[in-house]
Write a protein that holds these residues in place. Structure first.
Motif, PDB file in Angstrom:
ATOM      1  N   GLU A 161       4.478 -58.750 -45.614  1.00  0.00           N
ATOM      2  CA  GLU A 161       4.876 -58.738 -47.026  1.00  0.00           C
ATOM      3  C   GLU A 161       4.014 -59.661 -47.886  1.00  0.00           C
ATOM      4  OE1 GLU A 161       8.721 -60.669 -47.754  1.00  0.00           O
ATOM      5  OE2 GLU A 161       8.992 -60.890 -45.602  1.00  0.00           O
TER       6      GLU A 161
ATOM      7  N   HIS B 182       8.158 -62.373 -41.286  1.00  0.00           N
ATOM      8  CA  HIS B 182       9.123 -63.013 -40.396  1.00  0.00           C
ATOM      9  C   HIS B 182       9.644 -61.986 -39.409  1.00  0.00           C
ATOM     10  CE1 HIS B 182      12.204 -60.995 -42.863  1.00  0.00           C
ATOM     11  NE2 HIS B 182      11.522 -61.414 -43.913  1.00  0.00           N
TER      12      HIS B 182
ATOM     13  N   ILE C  72      18.140 -60.752 -40.944  1.00  0.00           N
ATOM     14  CA  ILE C  72      16.972 -60.405 -41.757  1.00  0.00           C
ATOM     15  C   ILE C  72      15.830 -61.397 -41.484  1.00  0.00           C
ATOM     16  CG2 ILE C  72      18.616 -60.904 -43.618  1.00  0.00           C
ATOM     17  CD1 ILE C  72      15.387 -59.833 -44.597  1.00  0.00           C
ATOM     18  N   HIS C  73      16.125 -62.680 -41.440  1.00  0.00           N
ATOM     19  CA  HIS C  73      15.158 -63.635 -40.865  1.00  0.00           C
ATOM     20  C   HIS C  73      15.682 -63.863 -39.450  1.00  0.00           C
ATOM     21  CE1 HIS C  73      14.199 -65.490 -45.081  1.00  0.00           C
ATOM     22  NE2 HIS C  73      13.743 -64.255 -44.947  1.00  0.00           N
TER      23      HIS C  73
ATOM     24  N   HIS D 142      12.196 -65.409 -54.771  1.00  0.00           N
ATOM     25  CA  HIS D 142      13.512 -64.859 -54.441  1.00  0.00           C
ATOM     26  C   HIS D 142      14.404 -64.972 -55.669  1.00  0.00           C
ATOM     27  CE1 HIS D 142      13.214 -65.180 -49.769  1.00  0.00           C
ATOM     28  NE2 HIS D 142      12.425 -64.267 -50.281  1.00  0.00           N
TER      29      HIS D 142
ATOM     30  N   GLU E  52       6.081 -54.639 -48.909  1.00  0.00           N
ATOM     31  CA  GLU E  52       6.624 -55.093 -47.618  1.00  0.00           C
ATOM     32  C   GLU E  52       7.115 -53.908 -46.786  1.00  0.00           C
ATOM     33  OE1 GLU E  52      10.216 -57.400 -48.002  1.00  0.00           O
ATOM     34  OE2 GLU E  52      10.181 -58.017 -45.899  1.00  0.00           O
TER      35      GLU E  52
ATOM     36  N   PHE F 146      20.774 -58.812 -46.968  1.00  0.00           N
ATOM     37  CA  PHE F 146      20.620 -60.078 -47.714  1.00  0.00           C
ATOM     38  C   PHE F 146      20.837 -59.727 -49.186  1.00  0.00           C
ATOM     39  CE2 PHE F 146      16.416 -59.230 -49.563  1.00  0.00           C
ATOM     40  CZ  PHE F 146      15.931 -58.247 -48.700  1.00  0.00           C
TER      41      PHE F 146
ATOM     42  N   ASP G  95      13.150 -56.128 -53.660  1.00  0.00           N
ATOM     43  CA  ASP G  95      13.090 -56.594 -52.264  1.00  0.00           C
ATOM     44  C   ASP G  95      14.514 -56.492 -51.750  1.00  0.00           C
ATOM     45  OD1 ASP G  95      12.928 -57.982 -49.882  1.00  0.00           O
ATOM     46  OD2 ASP G  95      11.836 -59.691 -50.714  1.00  0.00           O
TER      47      ASP G  95
ATOM     48  N   ILE H  20      17.131 -58.590 -54.222  1.00  0.00           N
ATOM     49  CA  ILE H  20      16.216 -59.194 -55.202  1.00  0.00           C
ATOM     50  C   ILE H  20      15.679 -58.025 -56.028  1.00  0.00           C
ATOM     51  CG2 ILE H  20      14.037 -60.441 -55.499  1.00  0.00           C
ATOM     52  CD1 ILE H  20      14.590 -61.598 -52.596  1.00  0.00           C
TER      53      ILE H  20
ATOM     54  N   ASP I  61      14.291 -54.470 -44.257  1.00  0.00           N
ATOM     55  CA  ASP I  61      13.850 -55.403 -45.301  1.00  0.00           C
ATOM     56  C   ASP I  61      12.546 -54.877 -45.893  1.00  0.00           C
ATOM     57  OD1 ASP I  61      13.081 -57.521 -46.882  1.00  0.00           O
ATOM     58  OD2 ASP I  61      12.778 -58.941 -45.245  1.00  0.00           O
TER      59      ASP I  61
HETATM   60  N1  GLY Z   1      12.948 -60.040 -48.040  1.00  0.00           N
HETATM   61  C1  GLY Z   1      13.679 -61.224 -48.268  1.00  0.00           C
HETATM   62  C2  GLY Z   1      13.248 -62.356 -47.411  1.00  0.00           C
HETATM   63  O1  GLY Z   1      12.325 -62.233 -46.645  1.00  0.00           O
HETATM   64  O2  GLY Z   1      13.829 -63.416 -47.482  1.00  0.00           O
END
Ligand code: GLY
Length: 462
Positions: free
Chosen positions: A392, A343, A349-350, A231, A432, A219, A248, A222, A260
């Motif tokens: 996180e 998540h 990632i999600h 974000h 996280e 992703f 992040d 960040i 992540d």
């Molecule tokens: N670590 C970025 C997110 O959870 O969207």
């Protein structure tokens, strides 16, 4: 690519679960950045990839359950195309590797689907998230674009979530590789951070680590001294001594599994007392959540446990007041932690987010809350062995939100606005890590990596 058996088993299980009709899985196409031939790095659709293992653009996969056939639609590159790209493995060869025997040209797909529809075979598809896929589905299935969201197959969504939510050992191995590259990214961020360096120089440096790891970022990075913005993607601020850097980031490995991680560290290598106090509260909440996860516990309850730990720490510090459990029940802690604890993580990632958070993170009996704070909790349901998820927690001191809440007189019984004024420029802290739910708890993924304030200081002092 995993073994042929992996993909054959995934597909047989899906077909048995759906029972009949057609499962239509469009793969992704190349996508132009500023003109057609100048493309973004190709990223395959995760559902297509999960069931076929084929990481190439321009393909569509059909499972015709009623007639016991699987067909991959796509066009082999012409000699003129190969002139530009160099030799590539043929679609037929890739299909054979994953046990798909029937490969047909793309031009045969519309007729195939028209015949299926005229024989009243239901066509199952999941929500598209790209415009070109939406248009294709609309044309193939004769559904107006605006009606596509209502026509998606809830049965298919639920069946895919049931499978993809439980990670096999070979998937965990891939995720762990991605997590280890993500640790390398975090180490690079700590190495590059110094007063005067602009955020983008660090963000770019760590993106290079992800790419050198054989994949890409999972992703957009960040990397910010404005950690209070959850974000924050702009990267144009130079770092100053006394500030915190919140990083992040995630690597996606060559198999497209994601890591992540977030770490927060001081620019000048030493936390101030105020920074360490807040960091320790966040880390305690993180550790409490990590100790609590196990099969059968609702992640919503783990989230609320972490919220209570944050509130307890903030009360001890004097930024909140009253009873922590009552403060959390009232939602007062959301001034500092307005988002969710974590998540699912996997190929996305999600993980599976485009299938719908209600289906991925919740159940028919546990629905996502609409309350501020909880409405951002992507995962609430009972955990199962084999889930991979993030933990996180954070404390974010967002002056805009503070001012708005104070002006509205919100939660004055629980928030000490006078003391909070001194923290106006604090920023934010997040910690996280990624966890596999095991038979009796949670296993942190990846090699050991500093996470307490003391460990971070020792690491960056070197
Ligand atoms: N670590 C970025 C997110 O959870 O969207």
């Amino acid at each position: 690519m995993f073994s042929q058996e992996t993909y054959i088993n995934r597909r047989s299980r899906l077909q048995a679960d759906i029972g009949g009709g057609i499962i239509l899985l469009p793969g992704n196409d190349d996508s132009g950045m500023n003109y057609k031939d100048n493309i973004y790095p190709f990223r395959q659709d995760s559902c297509f990839l999960y069931f076929t293992g084929i990481d190439q653009p321009g393909l569509t996969f059909v499972m015709d359950i009623d007639n016991n056939r699987e067909i991959l639609f796509g066009d082999e590159l012409t000699i003129e195309a190969i002139m530009w790209t160099g030799p590539v493995e043929t679609i037929a060869s890739l299909a054979a590797k994953v046990g798909i025997k029937d490969v047909r040209p793309t031009s045969a797909l519309p007729d195939f689907l028209a015949r299926a529809r005229s024989s009243k075979q239901p066509v199952h598809f999941v929500p598209p998230y790209r415009g070109d896929t939406t248009v294709k589905l609309s044309e193939w299935l004769d559904i107006p674009v605006a009606a596509i969201p209502q026509q998606v197959s809830v049965a298919l969504i639920k069946a895919i979530v049931r499978q993809r939510a439980i990670k096999t050992a070979e998937e965990v191995h891939e995720i762990e590789m991605a997590v280890n590259t993500t640790i390398d990214m975090q180490l690079k961020a700590m190495e590059l951070a110094a007063a005067g360096v602009t955020e983008i120089a660090i963000a770019g440096g760590i993106q290079a680590v992800a790419i050198a790891g054989g994949g890409n970022i999972s992703f957009p990075v960040i990397l910010t001294v404005n950690g209070q913005i959850l974000h924050n993607h702009p990267h144009n601020t130079p770092l100053q001594n006394g500030q915190l850097v919140l990083c992040d980031c995630g690597a996606e490995n060559a198999m497209r599994y994601a890591g992540d991680l977030t770490r927060t560290h001081p620019v000048n290598k030493k936390f101030t007392t105020a920074q360490k106090e807040i960091y320790d509260i966040v880390h305690h909440a993180y550790q409490s959540a990590a100790d609590a996860v196990k099969p059968g516990i609702r992640f919503k309850d783990v989230h609320l446990l972490a919220c209570e730990k944050l509130a307890e720490g903030l009360i001890a510090l004097g930024l909140m007041k009253g009873n922590a459990a009552e403060a959390v029940a009232a939602g007062a802690h959301t001034l500092f932690f307005p988002c969710g604890l974590g998540h699912m993580l996997g190929l996305d990632i999600h993980d599976m987010e485009n299938l719908g958070e209600e289906y991925v993170g919740y159940t028919d009996t546990l629905h996502k809350s609409k309350e501020f704070g909880l409405k951002s909790l992507r995962l609430g349901r009972e955990l199962e062995e084999g889930f991979v998820l993030t933990i996180e927690p954070g404390i974010y001191i967002n002056p805009m939100l503070n001012d708005a809440w104070q002006a509205a007189g919100k939660h004055t019984a629980f928030i000490n606005y006078e003391k909070l004024a001194a923290y106006k420029n604090f920023g934010g802290v997040r910690v996280e890590d990624n966890f596999l739910i095991t038979a009796d708890g949670g296993r942190k993924l990846g090699r050991p990596f500093a996470s307490t304030a003391n460990e971070i200081e020792q690491l960056i002092a070197r």
